[in-house]
Design a protein around this motif. Sequence first.
Motif, PDB file in Angstrom:
ATOM      1  N   LEU A 126       0.811  -1.217   0.000  1.00 37.73           N
ATOM      2  CA  LEU A 126       0.000   0.000   0.000  1.00 37.73           C
ATOM      3  C   LEU A 126       0.849   1.274   0.000  1.00 37.73           C
ATOM      4  N   ASN A 127       2.122   1.140   0.316  1.00 43.69           N
ATOM      5  CA  ASN A 127       3.078   2.230   0.162  1.00 43.69           C
ATOM      6  C   ASN A 127       2.659   3.501   0.917  1.00 43.69           C
ATOM      7  N   LEU A 128       2.330   3.336   2.187  1.00 43.25           N
ATOM      8  CA  LEU A 128       1.905   4.484   2.992  1.00 43.25           C
ATOM      9  C   LEU A 128       2.792   4.698   4.211  1.00 43.25           C
ATOM     10  N   SER A 129       3.978   4.134   4.202  1.00 45.41           N
ATOM     11  CA  SER A 129       4.851   4.227   5.375  1.00 45.41           C
ATOM     12  C   SER A 129       5.295   5.667   5.654  1.00 45.41           C
ATOM     13  N   ASN A 130       5.245   6.543   4.657  1.00 45.97           N
ATOM     14  CA  ASN A 130       5.651   7.941   4.841  1.00 45.97           C
ATOM     15  C   ASN A 130       4.467   8.912   4.844  1.00 45.97           C
ATOM     16  N   PHE A 131       3.254   8.389   5.018  1.00 38.83           N
ATOM     17  CA  PHE A 131       2.063   9.246   4.965  1.00 38.83           C
ATOM     18  C   PHE A 131       2.076  10.256   6.111  1.00 38.83           C
ATOM     19  N   ARG A 132       1.825  11.504   5.792  1.00 40.49           N
ATOM     20  CA  ARG A 132       1.749  12.568   6.799  1.00 40.49           C
ATOM     21  C   ARG A 132       0.640  13.548   6.416  1.00 40.49           C
ATOM     22  N   ASP A 133      -0.215  13.848   7.384  1.00 36.63           N
ATOM     23  CA  ASP A 133      -1.210  14.911   7.233  1.00 36.63           C
ATOM     24  C   ASP A 133      -0.934  15.906   8.360  1.00 36.63           C
ATOM     25  N   ASN A 134      -0.334  17.033   8.027  1.00 40.72           N
ATOM     26  CA  ASN A 134       0.126  18.000   9.029  1.00 40.72           C
ATOM     27  C   ASN A 134      -0.855  19.139   9.260  1.00 40.72           C
ATOM     28  N   SER A 135      -2.132  18.911   8.958  1.00 38.34           N
ATOM     29  CA  SER A 135      -3.110  19.991   9.080  1.00 38.34           C
ATOM     30  C   SER A 135      -3.550  20.269  10.517  1.00 38.34           C
ATOM     31  N   GLY A 136      -3.208  19.417  11.478  1.00 39.76           N
ATOM     32  CA  GLY A 136      -3.595  19.666  12.865  1.00 39.76           C
ATOM     33  C   GLY A 136      -3.351  18.465  13.753  1.00 39.76           C
ATOM     34  N   PRO A 137      -3.516  18.611  15.077  1.00 39.75           N
ATOM     35  CA  PRO A 137      -3.265  17.513  16.026  1.00 39.75           C
ATOM     36  C   PRO A 137      -4.071  16.251  15.731  1.00 39.75           C
ATOM     37  N   GLU A 138      -5.363  16.412  15.409  1.00 40.65           N
ATOM     38  CA  GLU A 138      -6.177  15.233  15.112  1.00 40.65           C
ATOM     39  C   GLU A 138      -5.669  14.532  13.857  1.00 40.65           C
ATOM     40  N   SER A 139      -5.225  15.304  12.872  1.00 42.07           N
ATOM     41  CA  SER A 139      -4.699  14.726  11.640  1.00 42.07           C
ATOM     42  C   SER A 139      -3.385  13.996  11.889  1.00 42.07           C
ATOM     43  N   TRP A 140      -2.561  14.519  12.813  1.00 46.16           N
ATOM     44  CA  TRP A 140      -1.324  13.816  13.168  1.00 46.16           C
ATOM     45  C   TRP A 140      -1.662  12.460  13.789  1.00 46.16           C
ATOM     46  N   TYR A 141      -2.645  12.485  14.677  1.00 44.47           N
ATOM     47  CA  TYR A 141      -3.080  11.253  15.339  1.00 44.47           C
ATOM     48  C   TYR A 141      -3.614  10.247  14.311  1.00 44.47           C
ATOM     49  N   LEU A 142      -4.476  10.703  13.410  1.00 44.05           N
ATOM     50  CA  LEU A 142      -5.037   9.809  12.395  1.00 44.05           C
ATOM     51  C   LEU A 142      -3.958   9.328  11.416  1.00 44.05           C
ATOM     52  N   SER A 143      -2.968  10.168  11.165  1.00 48.10           N
ATOM     53  CA  SER A 143      -1.876   9.772  10.266  1.00 48.10           C
ATOM     54  C   SER A 143      -1.116   8.572  10.823  1.00 48.10           C
ATOM     55  N   SER A 144      -0.920   8.559  12.141  1.00 53.18           N
ATOM     56  CA  SER A 144      -0.225   7.414  12.755  1.00 53.18           C
ATOM     57  C   SER A 144      -1.030   6.133  12.559  1.00 53.18           C
ATOM     58  N   TRP A 145      -2.349   6.252  12.585  1.00 51.05           N
ATOM     59  CA  TRP A 145      -3.207   5.088  12.339  1.00 51.05           C
ATOM     60  C   TRP A 145      -3.191   4.685  10.871  1.00 51.05           C
ATOM     61  N   VAL A 146      -3.107   5.644   9.971  1.00 48.65           N
ATOM     62  CA  VAL A 146      -3.012   5.321   8.538  1.00 48.65           C
ATOM     63  C   VAL A 146      -1.760   4.491   8.276  1.00 48.65           C
ATOM     64  N   ARG A 147      -0.623   4.945   8.818  1.00 51.65           N
ATOM     65  CA  ARG A 147       0.646   4.233   8.591  1.00 51.65           C
ATOM     66  C   ARG A 147       0.598   2.826   9.176  1.00 51.65           C
ATOM     67  N   TRP A 148       0.086   2.720  10.415  1.00 47.80           N
ATOM     68  CA  TRP A 148       0.039   1.398  11.046  1.00 47.80           C
ATOM     69  C   TRP A 148      -0.979   0.486  10.361  1.00 47.80           C
ATOM     70  N   TYR A 149      -2.156   0.999  10.056  1.00 48.68           N
ATOM     71  CA  TYR A 149      -3.216   0.186   9.455  1.00 48.68           C
ATOM     72  C   TYR A 149      -2.769  -0.354   8.092  1.00 48.68           C
ATOM     73  N   ALA A 150      -2.058   0.487   7.337  1.00 43.50           N
ATOM     74  CA  ALA A 150      -1.537   0.035   6.044  1.00 43.50           C
ATOM     75  C   ALA A 150      -0.549  -1.123   6.236  1.00 43.50           C
TER      76      ALA A 150
END
Length: 345
Positions: A126-150
């Motif tokens: 899925l090639n999401l190991s470098n995914f980052r959404d820097n739009s805010g604290p909640e997005s940082w939190y969700l980004s960590s879940w995107v990377r792990w879930y992938a």
Amino acid sequence: MGRKSNIQHLLGFLKDKASVSKASLLSKTNSLSTSSPDLAVLRATTHEPSTPPNETHLTTLLSFGHSSRITASSLVKSLMDRLHKTHNSSVALKCLIIVHTIITRGTFILQDQLSIYPSSGGRNYLNLSNFRDNSGPESWYLSSWVRWYARFLEQLLFTSRILGFFLSNSAPFCLQEKVSSLTNKDLLKEVEALVGCVEEIGRAPQVGENRVVGEVVRLVAEDGVATQMEILVRVKEMRERLGCLSFGESIELVCVLRRLESCKERLLLFSLDEKTKEGGKEDLLGLVMEIKERVGIVTKEDGRRVARSRRESESDRLGDRVVRSDNSVRFSSGRFGGAVMSLVS
């Protein structure tokens, strides 16, 4: 911060409306139904950070697997395009939930199209190991879940390839005949891949109050139970084969079981009781300890036997070197030559 968040939500809402309107217009222009793959994916993967894809949208998406292979392929392509083009953590997480839903509930055609996309496959599927959404604290939190879930879904797909079926679509008590027919090498390979899934579950980020994350946790928990059931069947088979394992296979088995034991806390989160009534209850961790003890005894005996064999072999080689006169070093001195002859005699 609250005002910025509200603006971001409004922009996300407007972007969703624009994307859906554009997809609807293209569908009509191309004389397609309003349930085109692009439109269905957009409706299920909105920018709203606290709303997971609803069942109606998921059912629509899964329906693309009931027609042709081309239709299923179009859906998978639309889904992957949406996943890899977005920079929004909520959208990415919802795309991954759909990928997971196809793995667990999709038709064979839909699963097949997912498994071969891209054609190169690989562990970083899925090639999401470098995914980052820097739009805010909640997005940082969700980004960590995107990377792990992938990563988890990549491991799930990898394990499914090793097993020959998608993990959540099989009951282990129906697979005993298949498991019994496996070679020791293939059986160990399957156990190792399944343990990899349990290990990845143990690396999940901290769970918060977000509903999308809650849906991810629910889906992964179901896979955790299914994974344990598959491990249990194979570990029971390994117990029956302990006397037939080579020294190397015994060591490999113990190493894999130690990895499983290190996931003890995560394993205890998933109860097998309700899921294993038809197949018979058995404590997986208890079974692991039993096998480790039995393998320990066998490997100690084998180790002593190997050491004894080596000593005997060394002794034989030493005797061979001493007794065989044709291998003796020739000295020009008669005194040393006499010494050699006395050793031989």
